[in-house]
Design a protein around this motif. Structure first.
Motif, PDB file in Angstrom:
ATOM      1  N   ALA A  95       0.888  -1.168  -0.003  1.00 60.99           N
ATOM      2  CA  ALA A  95       0.015  -0.157  -0.049  1.00 60.99           C
ATOM      3  C   ALA A  95       0.915   1.576  -0.035  1.00 60.99           C
ATOM      4  O   ALA A  95       0.653   2.171   0.907  1.00 60.99           O
ATOM      5  CB  ALA A  95      -1.059  -0.015   1.288  1.00 60.99           C
ATOM      6  N   GLY A  97       0.764   3.761  -1.947  1.00 62.15           N
ATOM      7  CA  GLY A  97      -0.130   4.893  -2.167  1.00 62.15           C
ATOM      8  C   GLY A  97       0.450   5.724  -3.254  1.00 62.15           C
ATOM      9  O   GLY A  97       1.065   5.495  -4.429  1.00 62.15           O
ATOM     10  N   GLU A 116       0.157  -2.890  -4.474  1.00 61.14           N
ATOM     11  CA  GLU A 116      -0.735  -1.683  -4.522  1.00 61.14           C
ATOM     12  C   GLU A 116      -2.260  -2.084  -4.892  1.00 61.14           C
ATOM     13  O   GLU A 116      -2.231  -2.675  -5.978  1.00 61.14           O
ATOM     14  CB  GLU A 116      -0.262  -0.575  -5.344  1.00 61.14           C
ATOM     15  CG  GLU A 116      -1.276   0.746  -5.349  1.00 61.14           C
ATOM     16  CD  GLU A 116      -1.801   1.128  -3.963  1.00 61.14           C
ATOM     17  OE1 GLU A 116      -2.985   1.072  -3.413  1.00 61.14           O
ATOM     18  OE2 GLU A 116      -0.889   1.669  -3.034  1.00 61.14           O
ATOM     19  N   LEU A 122      -1.773   2.485  -8.658  1.00 58.13           N
ATOM     20  CA  LEU A 122      -1.119   1.349  -9.527  1.00 58.13           C
ATOM     21  C   LEU A 122      -0.334   2.045 -10.578  1.00 58.13           C
ATOM     22  O   LEU A 122       0.507   1.661 -11.194  1.00 58.13           O
ATOM     23  CB  LEU A 122      -1.858   0.410  -9.827  1.00 58.13           C
ATOM     24  CG  LEU A 122      -1.280  -0.903 -10.200  1.00 58.13           C
ATOM     25  CD1 LEU A 122      -0.577  -1.651  -9.184  1.00 58.13           C
ATOM     26  CD2 LEU A 122      -2.597  -1.778 -10.434  1.00 58.13           C
ATOM     27  N   ASP A 142      -3.314  -6.580  -2.578  1.00 58.11           N
ATOM     28  CA  ASP A 142      -3.772  -6.154  -1.371  1.00 58.11           C
ATOM     29  C   ASP A 142      -2.874  -7.257  -0.167  1.00 58.11           C
ATOM     30  O   ASP A 142      -3.187  -8.381  -0.296  1.00 58.11           O
ATOM     31  CB  ASP A 142      -5.142  -6.322  -1.119  1.00 58.11           C
ATOM     32  CG  ASP A 142      -5.406  -5.570   0.548  1.00 58.11           C
ATOM     33  OD1 ASP A 142      -4.662  -5.357   1.233  1.00 58.11           O
ATOM     34  OD2 ASP A 142      -6.557  -5.194   0.523  1.00 58.11           O
TER      35      ASP A 142
END
Length: 390
Positions: A95, A97, A116, A122, A142
């Motif tokens: 993650a 971001g 991501e 992504l 995830d």
């Protein structure tokens, strides 16, 4: 924890400055890239672009995510993750971001795999991947949907750890070998306790990411949960089953503490989602390193019976102030006095006063008892395991 540094405030993290200009060298295995090439310095993306991506995340996400948005904080985290001179290790960042930390890690020579789930982030990360010729690998997935119990082919963002590790080129090593992989990420506040439990289950059972060895976790978790993980015996309100199992299973190291306000969020109103402090301190978010203990599986504890041990500890804390003798009697162990004498544990000891090592010794002694069988907790163990992995 890093000393001598003033905490970053929200204002300081509102700026997106350029990262350093050191040339990057690729350290990936030949299956990813041709080694030995140099790359131009990396720069953090333009502030407007980062803000646009966060706004899209605000419209699409139901889970509050936190992002490292300040280059100064990214450099602090990078220093925590670095391990001396020479090529930096492979690191899985989940993650990421906007990728502020990702770019800082790449600039320091890390090999990074970015996991991501958000399609907008992504796309931006994949553009960065294409410009680097191999130092960065971006995967749609995830981290907290690794190895779901659902049958059939997995669709992103659900990910198989086998496929993930194969893509990264990471092979399994014996449990007592060196750490095969470092992982970094920020755990969302929603279901934070559940996520920590799931990682703990996987570690004790050597399943999921831990099939590959003692994978090192570097996680930002709430100060509240860090306080629980490091509590001492006798504190009945915070010394819990999670405490015992975490301290037995992991070497727990606090790397850094940072105010909640230092992180950007995906909230639609642009708020910081700073949790209210209750009876436990919760003014900061803590970067904690969890390294599985090399000597965890000694004596009678093995991955094959670890779920039984976990449930034994959880059941022991159903009434943390209850006497150990009462708990043993509830398990129909008539020779509890003899057992406690052999373990040198006082008869009147309360469950919340036992040290983590006492629970392990107790379990090993029960394993050798004629009155104890692993099927004793069978149904409860299965139900608990399903809950943690759902």
């Amino acid at each position: 924890m890093l000393a001598g540094r003033a905490p970053l405030g929200a204002a300081g993290c509102g700026l997106f400055l350029a990262a350093g200009r050191r040339p990057l060298r690729c350290w990936l295995s030949p299956c990813w890239v041709t080694a030995g090439r140099q790359y131009p310095s990396l720069r953090v993306a333009e502030p407007a672009k980062e803000k646009r991506l966060v706004r899209k995340e605000q419209r699409s996400s139901l889970v509050v995510r936190r992002f490292i948005a300040c280059p100064q904080l990214a450099r602090t985290v990078r220093r925590c993750l670095q391990g001396g001179a020479g090529p930096q290790p492979l690191l899985l960042e989940f993650a990421p971001g906007p990728g502020i930390l990702t770019r800082s890690l790449l600039d320091a020579g890390f090999r990074v795999v970015a996991l991501e789930s958000n399609s907008d982030f992504l796309t931006d990360l994949q553009s960065l991947e294409n410009s680097l010729d191999g130092q960065l690998k971006v995967i749609h997935g995830d981290f907290f949907r690794l190895d779901p119990l659902a049958k059939g082919a997995l669709k992103p963002p659900a990910v198989s750890s086998d496929k993930l590790f194969e893509t990264m080129g990471v092979a399994a090593v014996p449990w007592k070998a060196d750490v095969p992989l470092k992982i970094f990420g920020i755990i969302p506040e929603q279901l934070e306790r559940n996520r920590l439990w799931r990682l703990l289950f996987a570690m004790y059972e050597c399943s999921s990411i831990y099939r590959y060895g003692r994978v090192e976790l570097n996680l930002f978790i709430s100060e509240k949960e860090y306080t629980v993980l490091t509590a001492k015996p006798g504190k009945s309100k915070i010394y819990q089953a999670l405490t015992v199992l975490a301290q037995l299973g992991y070497e727990i190291e606090l790397l850094h503490k940072e105010p909640w306000s230092s992180f950007a969020t995906n909230l639609k109103n642009g708020g910081l989602a700073i949790p209210k402090a209750g009876r436990l301190p919760n003014d900061h978010i803590c970067l904690v390193r969890l390294t599985p203990q090399q000597n965890l599986f000694t004596g009678g504890l093995k991955p094959s019976n670890a779920s039984t041990f976990i449930f034994m500890v959880k059941q022991s804390f159903a009434k943390p102030k209850s006497k150990l003798t009462d708990r043993l009697n509830s398990w129909s162990l008539d020779n509890s006095d003899t057992l406690l004498k052999a373990l040198e544990i006082p008869k009147n000891a309360a469950m919340c006063n036992l040290y983590p090592e006492d629970y392990k010794r107790l379990f090993e002694a029960l394993q050798n008892s004629d009155l104890f069988a692993e099927t004793f907790f069978h149904d409860e163990v299965l139900a608990s395991t399903r809950t943690m992995n759902s």
